[in-house]
Design an enzyme around this catalytic site. Structure first.
Site, PDB file in Angstrom:
ATOM      1  N   ASP A  97     -34.100  29.872  11.073  1.00  0.00           N
ATOM      2  CA  ASP A  97     -35.163  29.273   9.978  1.00  0.00           C
ATOM      3  C   ASP A  97     -35.343  27.830  10.201  1.00  0.00           C
ATOM      4  O   ASP A  97     -35.908  27.281   9.220  1.00  0.00           O
ATOM      5  CB  ASP A  97     -34.776  29.581   8.627  1.00  0.00           C
ATOM      6  N   GLU A 119     -30.724  36.502  13.430  1.00  0.00           N
ATOM      7  CA  GLU A 119     -30.368  36.192  11.885  1.00  0.00           C
ATOM      8  C   GLU A 119     -31.863  36.381  11.295  1.00  0.00           C
ATOM      9  O   GLU A 119     -32.524  35.537  10.251  1.00  0.00           O
ATOM     10  CB  GLU A 119     -29.986  34.828  11.646  1.00  0.00           C
ATOM     11  N   GLU A 133     -37.366  26.212   5.108  1.00  0.00           N
ATOM     12  CA  GLU A 133     -36.718  27.183   5.737  1.00  0.00           C
ATOM     13  C   GLU A 133     -37.353  28.464   5.539  1.00  0.00           C
ATOM     14  O   GLU A 133     -37.536  29.414   6.434  1.00  0.00           O
ATOM     15  CB  GLU A 133     -35.221  27.174   5.682  1.00  0.00           C
ATOM     16  N   HIS A 222     -27.262  19.040   2.717  1.00  0.00           N
ATOM     17  CA  HIS A 222     -28.211  18.283   3.649  1.00  0.00           C
ATOM     18  C   HIS A 222     -29.733  18.944   3.210  1.00  0.00           C
ATOM     19  O   HIS A 222     -30.403  18.478   3.739  1.00  0.00           O
ATOM     20  CB  HIS A 222     -27.727  18.794   4.911  1.00  0.00           C
ATOM     21  N   ARG A 224     -33.330  19.714   2.345  1.00  0.00           N
ATOM     22  CA  ARG A 224     -34.424  18.755   1.968  1.00  0.00           C
ATOM     23  C   ARG A 224     -34.810  18.761   0.505  1.00  0.00           C
ATOM     24  O   ARG A 224     -35.130  17.759   0.102  1.00  0.00           O
ATOM     25  CB  ARG A 224     -35.520  19.163   3.078  1.00  0.00           C
ATOM     26  N   HIS A 255     -23.360  14.886   6.451  1.00  0.00           N
ATOM     27  CA  HIS A 255     -24.431  15.088   7.376  1.00  0.00           C
ATOM     28  C   HIS A 255     -25.033  13.666   7.952  1.00  0.00           C
ATOM     29  O   HIS A 255     -25.067  12.688   7.014  1.00  0.00           O
ATOM     30  CB  HIS A 255     -25.590  15.714   6.940  1.00  0.00           C
TER      31      HIS A 255
HETATM   32  C1  UD1 Z   1     -32.044  20.570  10.067  1.00  0.00           C
HETATM   33  C2  UD1 Z   1     -33.006  21.920   9.623  1.00  0.00           C
HETATM   34  C3  UD1 Z   1     -32.159  22.691   8.390  1.00  0.00           C
HETATM   35  C4  UD1 Z   1     -30.671  22.967   8.703  1.00  0.00           C
HETATM   36  C5  UD1 Z   1     -30.259  21.720   9.392  1.00  0.00           C
HETATM   37  C6  UD1 Z   1     -28.887  21.909   9.583  1.00  0.00           C
HETATM   38  C7  UD1 Z   1     -35.540  21.865   9.752  1.00  0.00           C
HETATM   39  C8  UD1 Z   1     -36.604  21.351   9.134  1.00  0.00           C
HETATM   40  N1  UD1 Z   1     -34.350  21.551   9.082  1.00  0.00           N
HETATM   41  O1  UD1 Z   1     -32.131  19.865   8.925  1.00  0.00           O
HETATM   42  O2  UD1 Z   1     -33.029  24.013   8.413  1.00  0.00           O
HETATM   43  O3  UD1 Z   1     -30.158  23.688   7.663  1.00  0.00           O
HETATM   44  O4  UD1 Z   1     -30.922  21.270  10.180  1.00  0.00           O
HETATM   45  O5  UD1 Z   1     -27.825  20.825   9.490  1.00  0.00           O
HETATM   46  O6  UD1 Z   1     -35.417  22.450  10.855  1.00  0.00           O
HETATM   47  N2  UD1 Z   1     -29.709  13.210  12.635  1.00  0.00           N
HETATM   48  C9  UD1 Z   1     -28.879  12.633  13.273  1.00  0.00           C
HETATM   49  N3  UD1 Z   1     -28.339  13.169  14.453  1.00  0.00           N
HETATM   50  C10 UD1 Z   1     -28.020  14.490  14.382  1.00  0.00           C
HETATM   51  C11 UD1 Z   1     -28.638  15.378  13.473  1.00  0.00           C
HETATM   52  C12 UD1 Z   1     -29.586  14.595  12.533  1.00  0.00           C
HETATM   53  O7  UD1 Z   1     -29.134  11.111  13.374  1.00  0.00           O
HETATM   54  O8  UD1 Z   1     -27.271  15.060  15.385  1.00  0.00           O
HETATM   55  C13 UD1 Z   1     -30.654  12.588  11.694  1.00  0.00           C
HETATM   56  C14 UD1 Z   1     -31.936  11.884  12.206  1.00  0.00           C
HETATM   57  O9  UD1 Z   1     -32.287  10.782  11.721  1.00  0.00           O
HETATM   58  C15 UD1 Z   1     -32.891  13.100  12.109  1.00  0.00           C
HETATM   59  C16 UD1 Z   1     -32.534  13.566  10.540  1.00  0.00           C
HETATM   60  O10 UD1 Z   1     -31.121  13.397  10.667  1.00  0.00           O
HETATM   61  O11 UD1 Z   1     -34.075  12.668  12.057  1.00  0.00           O
HETATM   62  C17 UD1 Z   1     -33.023  14.889  10.044  1.00  0.00           C
HETATM   63  O12 UD1 Z   1     -33.042  15.939  10.964  1.00  0.00           O
HETATM   64  P1  UD1 Z   1     -33.700  17.179  10.909  1.00  0.00           P
HETATM   65  O13 UD1 Z   1     -33.269  18.238  12.039  1.00  0.00           O
HETATM   66  O14 UD1 Z   1     -35.278  17.073  11.083  1.00  0.00           O
HETATM   67  O15 UD1 Z   1     -33.556  17.847   9.665  1.00  0.00           O
HETATM   68  P2  UD1 Z   1     -31.951  18.174   9.097  1.00  0.00           P
HETATM   69  O16 UD1 Z   1     -31.827  17.797   7.507  1.00  0.00           O
HETATM   70  O17 UD1 Z   1     -30.715  17.814   9.938  1.00  0.00           O
HETATM   71  N1  UDP Z   2     -20.062  22.189  10.237  1.00  0.00           N
HETATM   72  C1  UDP Z   2     -19.449  21.700  11.156  1.00  0.00           C
HETATM   73  N2  UDP Z   2     -19.155  20.458  10.716  1.00  0.00           N
HETATM   74  C2  UDP Z   2     -19.371  19.595   9.542  1.00  0.00           C
HETATM   75  C3  UDP Z   2     -20.061  20.388   8.466  1.00  0.00           C
HETATM   76  C4  UDP Z   2     -20.534  21.746   8.828  1.00  0.00           C
HETATM   77  O1  UDP Z   2     -19.310  22.191  12.156  1.00  0.00           O
HETATM   78  O2  UDP Z   2     -18.969  18.611   9.421  1.00  0.00           O
HETATM   79  C5  UDP Z   2     -20.610  23.793  10.425  1.00  0.00           C
HETATM   80  C6  UDP Z   2     -20.152  24.807   9.491  1.00  0.00           C
HETATM   81  O3  UDP Z   2     -18.906  25.426   9.573  1.00  0.00           O
HETATM   82  C7  UDP Z   2     -21.382  25.791   9.584  1.00  0.00           C
HETATM   83  C8  UDP Z   2     -22.613  24.830  10.158  1.00  0.00           C
HETATM   84  O4  UDP Z   2     -21.967  23.842  10.584  1.00  0.00           O
HETATM   85  O5  UDP Z   2     -21.098  26.883  10.795  1.00  0.00           O
HETATM   86  C9  UDP Z   2     -23.453  24.800   8.917  1.00  0.00           C
HETATM   87  O6  UDP Z   2     -24.536  23.951   9.295  1.00  0.00           O
HETATM   88  P1  UDP Z   2     -25.347  23.186   8.241  1.00  0.00           P
HETATM   89  O7  UDP Z   2     -24.558  23.220   6.873  1.00  0.00           O
HETATM   90  O8  UDP Z   2     -25.433  21.676   8.711  1.00  0.00           O
HETATM   91  O9  UDP Z   2     -26.658  23.956   8.161  1.00  0.00           O
HETATM   92  P2  UDP Z   2     -27.125  25.272   7.574  1.00  0.00           P
HETATM   93  O10 UDP Z   2     -26.088  26.456   7.875  1.00  0.00           O
HETATM   94  O11 UDP Z   2     -27.323  24.959   6.039  1.00  0.00           O
HETATM   95  O12 UDP Z   2     -28.349  25.542   8.309  1.00  0.00           O
END
Ligand code: UD1
Ligand code: UDP
Length: 386
Positions: A97, A119, A133, A222, A224, A255
């Site tokens: 998602d 999924e 999502e 994390h 939104r 995160h």
């Molecule tokens: C995204 C997904 C969410 C998922 C989550 C898992 C969307 C809209 N959101 O949310 O569904 O549950 O990932 O974690 O698809 N950033 C870094 N380094 C990284 C990752 C993120 O610096 O490796 C920072 C950056 O500033 C980036 C921000 O986090 O712009 C947001 O990342 P983004 O993928 O847009 O949203 P998530 O909250 O990570």
């Molecule tokens: N996870 C990880 N390191 C961390 C936190 C989470 O590897 O520090 C793993 C966790 O075991 C799970 C996945 O990341 O498999 C979940 O990711 P996240 O919570 O970012 O996204 P969501 O599942 O909510 O989309």
């Protein structure tokens, strides 16, 4: 030979697609498989790629700090146009998602390339929760030709939307395939435990604290829709809980999203209780290691709701609803929302009441048996080679 393109972009998609990528690599005579990462996440994606030894054929490298949903959607969409023109796959596989998954599905649709959705069928039916999502997965579901549903309930959600039954396969969730692989690596590996201990020390958590049966609460967040007030409540509740339970350790691998880190800095910047630890995001393997050591998990994550029940860890979910009701029904997962009082009450009950704790901590696993990737491959081999 049929060409398959597997695309993902964030940490959880990578964890859940990794077993499938590895499985496809065992079928080099049946499929020509390419892997494309969008790089919606960077460091957190690369951690997973390293662990599972996946070297992508294409990396769109789209992450920019502070980018919004328009940026992610439009960049993935246009960059995928060129990848799809180059690869010309017979099938594109996307997961779950995220905005990566929906933008990729749309890009494939614009070239009339069939999409398989891993999924599939999770629903809250509230398009603002989780946001974005819920609508992401509904759109991907509309585009997809094949739907790999983790449970009977997710299959039923798809049937209710008139998806033809013969294009749905109940496979379990591939996260259990990944989890079992990691747990097998961890168990009985003393050298690995020492390495993880050293890594936690480097992150500022003295691993020896976990000796003597110290109880550990593992926290992640994390979503939104929790940004702003929700996260402020969460941080305030954590501060109160750490003060109320000085003998319990609270560890929060943060995160990298700045919206997650700001309230933590705002609320704990001037000092924090000695028993709460904010650390960098952990690699999947040390994270599962810590989950196995933990007493309970407090999270708004999707994937963790699927993993922790398998390890017998009670999970309190800081959301008002969930698309994963199976573990709630089984009794290991409970929704506590993001209100200060409810978070404190939920955690306190588990820490104070052993009977309640025992009733929630029974291992159960509605999300699969670790063979989801096999079922997906089996279906696709039949479907694409006929
Ligand atoms: C995204 C997904 C969410 C998922 C989550 C898992 C969307 C809209 N959101 O949310 O569904 O549950 O990932 O974690 O698809 N950033 C870094 N380094 C990284 C990752 C993120 O610096 O490796 C920072 C950056 O500033 C980036 C921000 O986090 O712009 C947001 O990342 P983004 O993928 O847009 O949203 P998530 O909250 O990570
Ligand atoms: N996870 C990880 N390191 C961390 C936190 C989470 O590897 O520090 C793993 C966790 O075991 C799970 C996945 O990341 O498999 C979940 O990711 P996240 O919570 O970012 O996204 P969501 O599942 O909510 O989309």
């Amino acid at each position: 030979m049929k060409k398959v393109l597997i695309v993902f972009g964030t940490r959880p998609e990578a964890i859940k697609m990794a077993p499938l990528v590895n499985k496809f690599q065992q079928y080099v005579d049946t499929f020509e498989t390419s892997v494309c990462v969008t790089g919606q996440h960077r460091e957190m994606l690369d951690q997973v790629l390293r662990l599972f030894e996946i070297i992508p054929d294409f990396d769109l490298d789209i992450m920019k700090e502070g980018q919004d949903l328009y940026d992610v959607t439009s960049t993935v969409l246009t960059k995928m146009r060129d990848i799809l023109h180059t690869v010309k796959p017979d099938l594109v596989l996307v997961h779950g998602d995220t905005t990566t998954s929906t933008a990729v599905a749309l890009a494939a649709f614009y070239q009339k390339i069939p999409v398989a959705h891993i999924e599939a069928g999770l629903r809250t039916h509230n398009i603002y929760s989780p946001w974005p999502e819920e609508i992401n997965r509904q759109i991907t579901g509309r585009i997809a030709a094949y739907h790999f549903a983790p449970t009977q309930l997710s299959r039923q959600n798809l049937l209710d939307e008139n998806v033809p039954d013969n294009n749905i396969v109940v496979t379990g969730n591939t996260v259990i395939d990944a989890l079992q692989w990691v747990v097998e690596k961890i168990e009985g590996n003393n050298q690995l435990s020492t390495e993880i201990g050293e890594m936690l020390n480097n992150f500022g958590y003295d691993y020896l604290r976990l000796n003597n049966d110290k109880r550990l609460v593992l926290i992640t967040g994390h979503r939104r829709e929790n940004f702003g007030e929700g996260f402020i409540n969460i941080c305030k509740a954590l501060k109160a809980l750490a003060n109320l339970y000085p003998s319990v350790d609270f560890i929060y691998p943060m995160h990298l999203n700045p919206n997650v880190r700001k309230p933590i800095n705002d609320i704990f910047g001037d000092g924090k209780p000695d028993n709460i630890f904010f650390i960098e995001p952990l690699d999947y393997l040390p994270f599962i290691f810590l989950m196995k050591k933990s007493y309970l998990v407090l999270t708004d994550s999707g994937g963790i709701q699927e993993e922790a029940p398998g390890l017998g860890k009670p999970v309190l979910v800081m959301r008002d609803n969930t698309e994963r009701p199976e573990a709630v029904e089984a009794g290991t997962v409970q929704l506590v929302g993001t209100e200060y009082d409810k978070i404190i009450a939920g955690v306190s009950l588990l820490l104070d009441d052993e009977n309640h704790y025992n009733s929630m901590s029974k291992a159960n696993n509605p999300y699969g048996d670790g063979e989801s990737s096999d079922r997906i491959l089996e279906f696709l081999i039949k479907k694409l080679n006929n």
